[in-house]
Design an enzyme around this catalytic site. Structure first.
Site, PDB file in Angstrom:
ATOM      1  N   SER A 139       0.860  -1.177   0.000  1.00 50.79           N
ATOM      2  CA  SER A 139       0.000   0.000   0.000  1.00 50.79           C
ATOM      3  C   SER A 139       0.896   1.226   0.000  1.00 50.79           C
ATOM      4  CB  SER A 139      -0.911   0.011   1.228  1.00 50.79           C
ATOM      5  OG  SER A 139      -1.783   1.121   1.218  1.00 50.79           O
ATOM      6  N   CYS A 145       4.407 -13.787 -11.211  1.00 51.35           N
ATOM      7  CA  CYS A 145       3.179 -13.166 -10.701  1.00 51.35           C
ATOM      8  C   CYS A 145       3.365 -12.560  -9.318  1.00 51.35           C
ATOM      9  CB  CYS A 145       2.061 -14.207 -10.679  1.00 51.35           C
ATOM     10  SG  CYS A 145       0.494 -13.581 -10.049  1.00 51.35           S
TER      11      CYS A 145
END
Length: 625
Positions: A123, A594
């Protein structure tokens, strides 16, 4: 031997041993109804086989699986929580706080797919401490890693060469007075330590792969993923079934676009009365900069260049105060963009060359990279969050306040509200419930009475106001007039554009975007960036980026949209390469790259990609992202 295989030694191993008690063997007959409705296709004479995952190629039709032991161990808990993020950990902490206050036994188990708590957390992050103050009023004494109070707020509209300052008026959602710049992975790790001290059983490295159901259709719990499956879908000699965790109530806090939540939306029709969720992708780097340019506590946000007025997005640059001159910077692009040639990663790299940004970074050293999708739908897109046997918490249903660019405080509060609704029911002597799995509608009622609901309602029109001819500029005018003056009390609610996957226009209708080559000083290539994320997966396992139909990427995505997955993926997972025959192209999936951002599952115009969990512990290894 089984105990050590299932739960290897870790910092949580003491509690892990308790999870083995009362193990019982159950048959693996809890497959969720209607997991996928698309006809599976493993290979054909024309299309090279790509997908080998059992969710697409069922094992009961594969002769290689004949005679393989498919029994699973099961364990019982009062509450099982999926996801060790702010929401899941806050729920676990609040449950144990209540149990300890009332001297009641309550077993709470939390599973997390990352190898360590916080390793998959990414974040900005600028944290509003409202929920933390409620959870731990003494968080400072407990050593919470909130080291950087915001001291300066800067907001800019960027043109290609210039910056137009925008005043940060009191009351605007972007105002950060009283907030803290944090490295959210470190904060989440601290929450994990607090939860463990209270008696929560935490199991990192175990991915919840399947929702289990009672015969009456209510949620029974979850199963962790199987391990020891080869890339071609066959069982290895070391194959082991996952473990079942049963509970009175299961909380799903997987984060944005959780793969189990997707199943629950369909199973219980949870999105019947809301708009489709809309998303963005956030890309982030951490830099070590010249100390002379370091201004601890400074928060910078911008909109405008390099995006055009009709592409929603913006940037952040935060100066941390952690003993060395670190800055966290990132770029967010709304996934409702229309041009298939747009690359969020390359827009991010280009943005760093703006004179206002470059002056901070020049002479510095990039030390970390990552990416994650985020919910942007807000109030209009909130699903029903309760159902028999379970609840959705945190960023899974989408409690992010988009204009604030903050969702940690709302995620934490949702977990706390869920815990407070659950506790009296799971500890009652008489478990009065119409279903085998407890249904706790009080959680949703309490949400609607909380400050989360008021906050999201007040800003509900800001994000969709950008869908106008003037785009960014029309949205800014709307925010200034209707939010700053009316505080969200206008008597209407605007709508979003619809599914992000439906917004791309055919490539022939769009202009290709020419991106500058990275200079290796401010801007970088994709693969060297992914290397900084610490991403790693077991190579010999079925790709967890599954395709419902292997023929669709070439026939549809490449033919119509020029293969947009090559550009919207921030990790180089997807690439189109020539067929071995030299005639035509095929999609190659580099699943080991990924970073678990979920963008492909969201933006794929064919909705043919279905992201599922890889073997536990696989994925990025973020350190305080």
């Amino acid at each position: 031997m089984l105990i050590h295989t299932m739960f290897p030694a870790s910092r949580y191993s003491i509690q892990a041993q308790r999870c083995i008690r009362a193990l019982k063997t159950v048959k693996a007959d809890h497959a969720p109804p209607q997991l996928y409705t698309w006809r599976w296709k493993c290979s054909s004479a024309v299309t090279p086989r790509i997908t080998s995952h059992y969710t697409i190629c069922p094992r009961d039709k594969d002769p290689r699986w004949e005679g393989v032991e498919m029994e699973r161990f099961a364990d019982e808990a009062d509450v099982v929580i999926v996801g060790g993020g702010p929401a899941g950990l806050s729920a676990a902490i609040r449950l144990k706080q209540l149990a300890n206050e009332q001297e009641k036994e309550l077993r709470v188990c939390l599973v997390e797919k990352a190898s360590q708590i916080g390793a998959h957390t990414l974040s900005g992050a600028c944290l509003e401490p409202s929920a933390l103050n409620e959870l731990f009023s003494d968080w400072k004494e407990r050593g919470a890693p909130l080291n950087t109070p915001v001291t300066e707020d800067v907001f800019s509209l960027l043109t290609k060469k210039y910056r137009i300052p925008i005043p940060m008026l009191p009351g605007l959602p972007m105002n950060n007075h009283g907030n803290y710049i944090v490295r959210l992975g470190h904060f989440v790790r601290w929450l994990g330590e607090q939860a463990e001290e209270l008696g929560v059983e935490i199991y990192p490295g175990y991915a919840a792969a399947e929702v289990l159901f009672h015969e009456d259709g209510s949620v029974k719990g979850i199963a962790t993923n199987d391990v020891g499956i080869a890339k071609d879908g066959s069982p290895k000699d070391v194959f082991e079934r996952g473990m079942e965790l049963h509970a009175k109530v299961t909380l799903f806090g997987e984060g944005c676009h959780g793969h189990l939540a997707k199943q629950l939306y369909r199973q219980f029709n949870l999105r019947e009365n809301c708009e489709p969720q809309t998303y963005a992708i956030g890309l982030k780097e951490v830099w070590l900069i010249d100390e002379k340019k370091w201004r601890p506590g400074r928060v910078e946000h911008s909109v405008g260049w390099p995006l055009n007025r009709n592409t929603y997005g913006g940037s952040f640059l935060y100066h941390l105060n952690e003993g060395e001159p670190l800055v966290a910077l990132g770029f967010v692009v709304g996934l409702d963009y229309t041009n298939p040639y747009l690359s969020p990663f390359r827009e991010f790299q280009r943005w760093k060359h703006h004179p206002f940004i470059a002056k901070t970074l020049e002479g510095g050293n990039r030390i970390a990279y990552g990416a994650r999708a985020l919910n942007e739908g807000g109030y209009q897109c909130l699903p029903k969050v309760t159902f028999p046997g379970g609840m959705l918490i945190g960023c899974s249903p989408g409690f992010m306040n988009v204009p604030k660019i903050k969702g940690t405080h709302t995620a934490m509060k949702s977990g706390m509200l869920a815990a407070e609704a659950i506790f009296p029911k799971v500890t009652a002597k008489d478990l009065a419930s119409e279903t085998a799995g407890l249904h706790v509608p009080e959680y949703e009622d309490n949400l609607k009475k909380s400050w989360i609901w008021k906050e999201l309602y007040s800003v509900r029109n800001i994000r969709p106001s950008f869908h106008n001819y003037f785009g960014l500029y029309g949205g800014m005018v709307y925010t200034g007039v209707f939010y700053w003056i009316l505080r969200g009390k206008e008597p209407w609610t605007l709508k979003h554009a619809g599914l992000d996957s439906a917004q791309l226009r055919p490539a022939k209708e769009c202009t290709a975007i020419e991106y500058p080559k990275p200079d290796g000083k401010l801007s970088f290539d994709l693969l060297s960036s992914v290397a900084l994320s610490g991403t790693n997966h077991e190579g010999d396992q079925p790709p967890h980026l599954t395709l419902k139909d292997d023929s669709v990427p070439v026939a549809n995505n490449l033919a119509i949209y020029d293969g947009p997955e090559q550009r919207f993926c921030p990790a180089g997972v997807y690439e189109y390469v020539p067929l071995e025959t030299g005639e035509g192209m095929r999609l190659q999936i580099n699943a080991q790259n990924c970073v678990h951002c979920k963008t492909c599952d969201i933006k794929d115009p064919s909705q043919n990609i279905n992201w599922v969990v890889p073997e536990g512990s696989g994925g990025p290894a973020y350190n305080g992202m």
